[in-house]
Write an enzyme that holds these catalytic residues in place. Structure first.
Site, PDB file in Angstrom:
ATOM      1  N   ASP A  60       0.867  -1.177   0.000  1.00  0.00           N
ATOM      2  CA  ASP A  60       0.000   0.000   0.000  1.00  0.00           C
ATOM      3  C   ASP A  60       0.909   1.233   0.000  1.00  0.00           C
ATOM      4  O   ASP A  60       2.132   1.141   0.164  1.00  0.00           O
ATOM      5  CB  ASP A  60      -0.964  -0.005   1.197  1.00  0.00           C
ATOM      6  CG  ASP A  60      -2.183   0.881   0.919  1.00  0.00           C
ATOM      7  OD1 ASP A  60      -2.129   1.698  -0.026  1.00  0.00           O
ATOM      8  OD2 ASP A  60      -3.178   0.778   1.649  1.00  0.00           O
TER       9      ASP A  60
HETATM   10  C1  BGC Z   1      -5.055   3.272   0.144  1.00  0.00           C
HETATM   11  C2  BGC Z   1      -5.219   2.219  -0.926  1.00  0.00           C
HETATM   12  C3  BGC Z   1      -5.101   2.840  -2.288  1.00  0.00           C
HETATM   13  C4  BGC Z   1      -3.776   3.561  -2.392  1.00  0.00           C
HETATM   14  C5  BGC Z   1      -3.532   4.176  -3.743  1.00  0.00           C
HETATM   15  C6  BGC Z   1      -3.839   4.135  -0.083  1.00  0.00           C
HETATM   16  O1  BGC Z   1      -3.844   5.244   0.767  1.00  0.00           O
HETATM   17  O2  BGC Z   1      -4.993   2.644   1.398  1.00  0.00           O
HETATM   18  O3  BGC Z   1      -6.455   1.578  -0.763  1.00  0.00           O
HETATM   19  O4  BGC Z   1      -5.240   1.873  -3.278  1.00  0.00           O
HETATM   20  O5  BGC Z   1      -3.745   4.574  -1.419  1.00  0.00           O
HETATM   21  O6  BGC Z   1      -4.343   5.249  -3.980  1.00  0.00           O
END
Ligand code: BGC
Length: 752
Positions: free
Chosen positions: A285
């Site tokens: 993530d």
């Molecule tokens: C989130 C993810 C997301 C990623 C990219 C993160 O802050 O937890 O779910 O896919 O950002 O945008």
């Protein structure tokens, strides 16, 4: 492989690929694997590290820097980069100007629609309609791919028991069975029939794993999940996603039992890779690798990179600890070249499967499909099927349009085009939303709609327009109140400690209820709110979530009886935050409460001896039942359940058992009913839940019609992890077929 589609400027590596393919004369078996291996052999370490790095557009100071980075093989993936021309240009640079011509994989959060927005995933889960959900995700993929996106960071399939957690909006609710069936539908919709179709996106099962168990529902918080709970509940939808072919997994932010999930060898290496045989790639993530420093699990970014690589995180999102440190880590023998090669092979395999090498460019004509009328119609259908009717006293709904002289439309969300799109909606546009106010005006004509917004947004506390709202109510036959939460109150980092209806909405409802007019409350929200007070003030309550682009017409269809509400709750509704966690498949405890044993707080005398005998598991204030149970939802018609039958009273370990019942539409309207099938394992080597969903079926039943519904069980469906192993244990099992987790026809059988 179609040679004509290869980039015109062929690098040495691509020539080898051609030869490879030509020699074989036809596509080799698992060509993605063979082609990935072949390419890997030609890559320098820098190029490999580039493939393991995903960068956000914002990382680059100017577009030229981005282009140079791609030319240099500095990154293998971009996120938040889109647009037909832009993607085609950056892909052209990757293919024609980088040494090996490896295409980029471009990812984005397409969570519940791209331009045609569907209800938030929690809303879609309330439809209990995997086929409709699959189609919604197919549409999202068609739209997103037309802008160059070939990878979505979804589905989000985190089970949670905590409505304080803002990201409850993004998942499928509390139940592992429902979430697993929907995870399958979502992955299938995203990835389409064939991964190398230009409209197919790679799916990303996230957040792996346990993120929804954040303590106190506070986002990013610590999680403690014992292995039976992890395997019997939390991992279930992830396994379903893997089985459905999800090409990527996202390691999460949370610390799981002391080991952050982006450095967790047990969940990634052992379970995902070794036990499940996952052969796609794992992306971290956003900055979850370097955040292991904050967790107190890594000394610095370099250490964090080593931990993540050792755990099996193939690609780092947004931060650059891999790029900056892999060489040193290899020199110091903290990681191995085999690990790097494995990671890169995993990534290349997916790129080959997606057809990115053979068909890298977006066809500009594909954009013609965006917001196609058929897509909008499907969004309306899903929004309609997602809404849950929670109360309908004296058949306050449906409203008869032809008999009404006028309605009052009141509330902060009646005409809030952005809010109805919900959280995690990067690309949906408010100007495409059709609001409830617009839909009701279209239906009744402007003259018959008395609109007073009264509160400009959900948290608004100003009462200055209350009087006008009351006047509108008095002039009307009924009040349609559109309240709930703005979109910004749910989603990532949007956890709430109290989960009531915010602002002065409840006071406004009180003022409106005092007029004596029928109050129809439509809640639009990103989480199950504690709506006890509002429920009492209303004659009917329709829970419509954040319903997406077409929420307005869908809600109007239901309010005015074009169709009956049919959604059922994918999550238990609590009376207040103090009741959390409350989920239907809880354990029985040694002292289960009942109506007889419950002593409400006001019934206890102030002078009391210390006693414990007879004490049961309840809250003095909340009691022992939720506000609404999992699976609950009313209809404009009524359904009668009868004749539960088992194919046998005894099921053999290697056999199957069929449980059937008859469901009759006993009311006055054709409607859908979601029939639910639950099981209880009476005695286990570890204690078992009081009910577990094992099947469901959304059935369209005409008024007066009776249908037979059947569910088939295999011993494997009754298996569970008991802390040591996965077992199916002989013994007595209860079964129920019914309309919710709290009602239904009961029978039982023996497994031997
Ligand atoms: C989130 C993810 C997301 C990623 C990219 C993160 O802050 O937890 O779910 O896919 O950002 O945008």
């Amino acid at each position: 492989m179609k040679l004509t589609r290869l980039p015109l400027v062929l690098s040495a590596g691509l020539l080898m690929l051609m030869t490879f393919s030509c020699d074989s004369g036809k596509t080799v078996p698992d060509s993605a694997e063979a082609r990935a291996d072949n390419l890997l052999e030609q890559m320098t370490l820098d190029e490999k590290i580039g493939q393991m790095s995903q960068l956000d557009l914002g990382y680059f100071m100017d577009p030229e820097q981005l282009k140079q980075a791609v030319r240099d093989g500095r990154c293998g993936s971009l996120l938040n980069f889109l647009g037909t021309e832009q993607v085609n240009e950056i892909q052209r640079i990757a293919l024609e100007e980088s040494r090996l011509g490896i295409p980029l994989i471009i990812g984005r959060d397409v969570i519940h629609g791209y331009r045609t927005i569907f209800p938030i995933p929690l809303g879609m889960a309330a439809s209990w309609n995997p086929e409709a959900v699959r189609q919604a995700f197919r549409i999202s993929a068609i739209e997103a791919s037309s802008d160059g996106i070939r990878w979505t960071f979804g589905p989000m399939i985190d089970i949670t028991w905590d409505p304080r957690w803002g990201r409850i909006a993004e998942g499928c609710g509390e139940d592992p069975f429902l979430a697993s069936t929907l995870a399958t539908a979502m992955v299938t919709g995203i990835q389409g029939d064939s991964l190398n179709d230009p409209t197919s996106l790679a799916a990303c099962a996230k957040h792996y794993v346990g993120y929804g168990f954040a303590e106190a529902g506070r986002d990013y918080n610590t999680t403690y999940i014992p292995e039976p709970l992890l395997r019997n509940v939390v991992l279930k939808p992830f396994l379903a996603a893997k089985e459905a072919g999800a090409q990527t997994f996202m390691s999460a932010f949370n610390d799981l039992n002391g080991i952050p999930t982006s450095g967790n060898q047990f969940t990634i290496k052992k379970i995902l890779r070794e036990e499940w045989g996952f052969d796609g790639f794992v992306v971290s993530d956003w900055a979850s690798v370097t955040q292991m420093v904050n967790h107190g699990f890594a000394e610095d970014d370099k250490h964090a990179a080593a931990i993540a690589i050792n755990a099996g995180v193939d690609m780092e999102m947004a931060t650059t600890s891999y790029y900056d440190n892999i060489k040193t880590l290899l020199d110091k023998k903290k990681i191995t070249m085999v690990q790097i090669d494995d990671a890169v092979r995993n990534i290349l395999r997916v790129k080959f499967r997606l057809g990115l090498f053979d068909n890298p460019y977006v066809n500009p004509e594909a954009r013609a499909k965006i917001l196609d009328p058929s897509f909008l119609e499907h969004s309306r259908t899903v929004a309609r099927q997602s809404a849950v009717l929670l109360k309908n006293e004296n058949a306050a709904l449906p409203l008869a349009a032809e008999k009404i002289s006028s309605v009052a439309v009141i509330g902060p969300l009646a005409d809030a085009p952005r809010d109805q799109l919900g959280t995690w909606c990067f690309d949906g546009r408010a100007e495409n939303s059709v609001t409830p106010l617009k839909a009701i005006r279209d239906l009744l004509g402007d003259q018959r709609v008395n609109y007073v917004q009264a509160l400009t947004y959900s948290r608004d506390r100003s009462k200055k327009d209350f009087a006008a709202a009351v006047v509108a109510a008095r002039r009307s036959d009924a009040v349609l109140f559109f309240g709930g939460e703005e979109w910004i109150l749910s989603g990532e980092a949007r956890s709430r400690g109290e989960i009531g209806v915010p602002g002065a909405q409840t006071e406004l409802l009180e003022a409106l209820a005092a007029t004596g007019k029928p109050i129809i409350l439509v809640i639009m929200a990103g989480r199950p709110l504690a709506i006890g007070r509002e429920l009492n003030l209303s004659d009917a309550v329709l829970y419509a979530w954040h319903g997406g682009t077409m929420a307005g017409p869908a809600i109007a269809d239901l309010l005015f009886g074009k169709e009956s509400p049919s959604g059922k709750l994918p999550v238990t509704f609590v009376k207040g935050a103090g009741q959390i966690p409350f989920y239907y498949y809880r354990k029985n405890t040694g002292r289960p409460a009942s109506a007889q044993s419950f002593t409400p707080v006001d019934s206890i005398s102030s002078v009391n001896p210390q006693i414990s005998i007879g004490d049961k598991s309840f809250h003095l204030d909340y009691g022992f039942t939720p506000l609404f149970p999992f699976g609950f939802g009313l209809s404009y018609t009524t359904f009668g359940y009868s004749d539960i039958e088992l194919s046998s009273q005894v099921m053999k370990m290697d056999g199957t058992l069929t449980v059937s019942a008859r469901v009759t539409n006993t009311g006055k309207m054709d409607a859908d009913e979601i029939v639910q099938f639950y099981v209880r394992d009476r005695v286990g080597s570890i204690t078992r839940p009081i009910k577990e969903l094992k099947g469901y079926n959304r059935l369209s039943i005409k008024k007066g019609e009776t249908v037979e519904v059947k569910f088939t069980l295999r011993a494997a469906d009754l298996a569970f992890f008991n802390g040591k192993e996965t077992v199916t244990e002989p013994g007595r099992f209860d079964v129920w077929i019914g309309p919710s987790s709290e009602e239904g026809l009961h029978s039982d059988f023996i497994l031997e």
